[in-house]
Design a protein around this motif. Structure first.
Motif, PDB file in Angstrom:
ATOM      1  N   UNK A   1       0.789  -1.276   0.125  1.00 52.85           N
ATOM      2  CA  UNK A   1       0.151  -0.032   0.116  1.00 52.85           C
ATOM      3  C   UNK A   1       0.849   1.005  -0.063  1.00 52.85           C
ATOM      4  N   UNK A   2       1.816   1.258   0.665  1.00 56.38           N
ATOM      5  CA  UNK A   2       2.635   2.172   0.975  1.00 56.38           C
ATOM      6  C   UNK A   2       3.629   2.607  -0.419  1.00 56.38           C
ATOM      7  N   UNK A   3       3.878   1.675  -1.175  1.00 60.67           N
ATOM      8  CA  UNK A   3       4.536   1.906  -2.605  1.00 60.67           C
ATOM      9  C   UNK A   3       3.431   2.398  -3.378  1.00 60.67           C
ATOM     10  N   UNK A   4       2.340   2.089  -3.435  1.00 63.06           N
ATOM     11  CA  UNK A   4       1.225   2.700  -4.539  1.00 63.06           C
ATOM     12  C   UNK A   4       0.521   4.207  -4.096  1.00 63.06           C
ATOM     13  N   UNK A   5       0.693   4.443  -2.886  1.00 60.23           N
ATOM     14  CA  UNK A   5      -0.051   5.756  -2.336  1.00 60.23           C
ATOM     15  C   UNK A   5       0.893   6.780  -2.719  1.00 60.23           C
ATOM     16  N   UNK A   6       0.167   7.617  -3.481  1.00 63.12           N
ATOM     17  CA  UNK A   6       0.910   8.640  -4.357  1.00 63.12           C
ATOM     18  C   UNK A   6       0.379   9.344  -5.306  1.00 63.12           C
TER      19      UNK A   6
ATOM     20  N   UNK B   1       3.823   8.240 -18.559  1.00 63.80           N
ATOM     21  CA  UNK B   1       5.183   8.686 -19.256  1.00 63.80           C
ATOM     22  C   UNK B   1       5.078   7.766 -20.669  1.00 63.80           C
ATOM     23  N   UNK B   2       4.761   6.542 -20.453  1.00 60.50           N
ATOM     24  CA  UNK B   2       4.816   5.985 -21.808  1.00 60.50           C
ATOM     25  C   UNK B   2       3.602   4.830 -21.960  1.00 60.50           C
ATOM     26  N   UNK B   3       3.495   4.373 -23.328  1.00 60.33           N
ATOM     27  CA  UNK B   3       2.387   3.228 -23.457  1.00 60.33           C
ATOM     28  C   UNK B   3       3.139   2.184 -24.452  1.00 60.33           C
ATOM     29  N   UNK B   4       2.440   1.311 -24.405  1.00 60.52           N
ATOM     30  CA  UNK B   4       2.711  -0.154 -25.238  1.00 60.52           C
ATOM     31  C   UNK B   4       1.717  -0.337 -26.044  1.00 60.52           C
ATOM     32  N   UNK B   5       1.954  -0.361 -27.402  1.00 59.10           N
ATOM     33  CA  UNK B   5       0.811  -0.971 -27.933  1.00 59.10           C
ATOM     34  C   UNK B   5       1.270  -2.030 -29.012  1.00 59.10           C
ATOM     35  N   UNK B   6       0.931  -3.369 -28.870  1.00 55.83           N
ATOM     36  CA  UNK B   6       1.726  -4.525 -29.873  1.00 55.83           C
ATOM     37  C   UNK B   6       0.845  -4.581 -31.213  1.00 55.83           C
ATOM     38  N   UNK B   7       1.634  -4.589 -32.299  1.00 55.56           N
ATOM     39  CA  UNK B   7       0.765  -4.700 -33.299  1.00 55.56           C
ATOM     40  C   UNK B   7       0.572  -6.062 -33.886  1.00 55.56           C
ATOM     41  N   UNK B   8       0.493  -7.051 -33.048  1.00 49.76           N
ATOM     42  CA  UNK B   8       0.203  -8.220 -33.400  1.00 49.76           C
ATOM     43  C   UNK B   8       1.267  -9.343 -33.498  1.00 49.76           C
ATOM     44  N   UNK B   9       2.378  -9.059 -33.511  1.00 49.09           N
ATOM     45  CA  UNK B   9       3.511  -9.850 -33.664  1.00 49.09           C
ATOM     46  C   UNK B   9       4.492 -10.002 -32.518  1.00 49.09           C
ATOM     47  N   UNK B  10       4.279  -9.550 -31.481  1.00 51.55           N
ATOM     48  CA  UNK B  10       4.983  -9.314 -30.292  1.00 51.55           C
ATOM     49  C   UNK B  10       6.159  -8.477 -30.428  1.00 51.55           C
ATOM     50  N   UNK B  11       6.319  -7.520 -31.257  1.00 51.19           N
ATOM     51  CA  UNK B  11       7.349  -6.355 -31.136  1.00 51.19           C
ATOM     52  C   UNK B  11       6.986  -5.213 -30.679  1.00 51.19           C
ATOM     53  N   UNK B  12       6.029  -5.026 -29.904  1.00 52.40           N
ATOM     54  CA  UNK B  12       5.635  -3.771 -29.375  1.00 52.40           C
ATOM     55  C   UNK B  12       6.543  -3.380 -28.236  1.00 52.40           C
ATOM     56  N   UNK B  13       7.049  -2.043 -27.992  1.00 54.27           N
ATOM     57  CA  UNK B  13       7.837  -1.668 -27.328  1.00 54.27           C
ATOM     58  C   UNK B  13       7.201  -0.532 -26.437  1.00 54.27           C
TER      59      UNK B  13
ATOM     60  N   UNK C   1      -0.235  -1.681 -22.748  1.00 53.82           N
ATOM     61  CA  UNK C   1      -0.165  -1.164 -21.261  1.00 53.82           C
ATOM     62  C   UNK C   1       0.154   0.386 -21.164  1.00 53.82           C
ATOM     63  N   UNK C   2       0.014   0.927 -20.080  1.00 46.89           N
ATOM     64  CA  UNK C   2       0.409   2.225 -19.807  1.00 46.89           C
ATOM     65  C   UNK C   2       1.687   2.200 -18.783  1.00 46.89           C
ATOM     66  N   UNK C   3       2.376   3.072 -18.868  1.00 42.12           N
ATOM     67  CA  UNK C   3       3.592   2.982 -17.836  1.00 42.12           C
ATOM     68  C   UNK C   3       3.474   4.608 -17.220  1.00 42.12           C
ATOM     69  N   UNK C   4       3.426   4.474 -15.855  1.00 45.54           N
ATOM     70  CA  UNK C   4       3.490   5.730 -15.164  1.00 45.54           C
ATOM     71  C   UNK C   4       4.783   5.720 -14.287  1.00 45.54           C
ATOM     72  N   UNK C   5       5.055   7.024 -13.793  1.00 48.12           N
ATOM     73  CA  UNK C   5       6.300   7.330 -12.929  1.00 48.12           C
ATOM     74  C   UNK C   5       5.772   7.901 -11.790  1.00 48.12           C
ATOM     75  N   UNK C   6       6.249   7.761 -10.647  1.00 54.31           N
ATOM     76  CA  UNK C   6       5.757   8.259  -9.327  1.00 54.31           C
ATOM     77  C   UNK C   6       6.316   9.727  -9.148  1.00 54.31           C
ATOM     78  N   UNK C   7       5.553  10.794  -8.985  1.00 56.87           N
ATOM     79  CA  UNK C   7       5.891  11.950  -8.943  1.00 56.87           C
ATOM     80  C   UNK C   7       5.821  12.653  -7.470  1.00 56.87           C
ATOM     81  N   UNK C   8       5.195  12.073  -6.613  1.00 51.55           N
ATOM     82  CA  UNK C   8       5.041  12.277  -5.062  1.00 51.55           C
ATOM     83  C   UNK C   8       4.224  11.539  -4.262  1.00 51.55           C
TER      84      UNK C   8
END
Length: 134
Positions: free
Chosen positions: A28-33, A38-50, A127-134
């Protein structure tokens, strides 16, 4: 003599245990804040998504009472902040629960240091990637 020794060791172990060491509290303490997209991942269907960097003001704030608010829609990979959402989260099974329309499936997340990846139910990886800012 052995019985007294085991009793003393047992008492010491009981006294030294602290309920704040509970794994649920640590998670819980890790997620609170507040976390920013900052980034997103969408795979085109061949596993090459970054993951690709995005420029977005989308944030999610996780409160210590198990609730969250976001200035954007957490139900999809969108970077737009026009639709605010809120809901609950669960640190036991690492899920976010929001009103996502007719299908309300939990959204899974994982945290590694100050990075959170939110995985959506898609035909291909998204997927969506988030960075903790506070």
């Amino acid at each position: 003599m052995k019985q007294i020794l085991f009793t003393v060791i047992g008492i010491i172990l009981l006294i030294s245990c602290d309920s704040s060491d509970d794994a649920g509290n640590i998670l819980t303490n890790d997620i609170v804040g507040t976390w920013q997209l900052t980034a997103s991942l969408s795979d085109p269907g061949d596993g090459s998504g970054t993951f690709r960097s995005v420029s977005s003001n989308k944030t999610i704030t996780f409160n210590s009472d198990g609730t969250f608010t976001s200035n954007g829609n957490v139900c999809d990979i969108s970077i737009i902040t026009s639709t605010a959402t809120n809901g609950t989260y669960n640190t036991i099974d690492n899920t976010i629960n929001a009103n996502c329309g007719t299908i309300n499936l939990p959204i899974s997340y994982s945290i590694d240091n100050l990075t959170m990846d939110i995985s959506y139910i898609c035909i291909e990886a998204c997927e969506s990637r988030y960075r903790k800012i506070n």
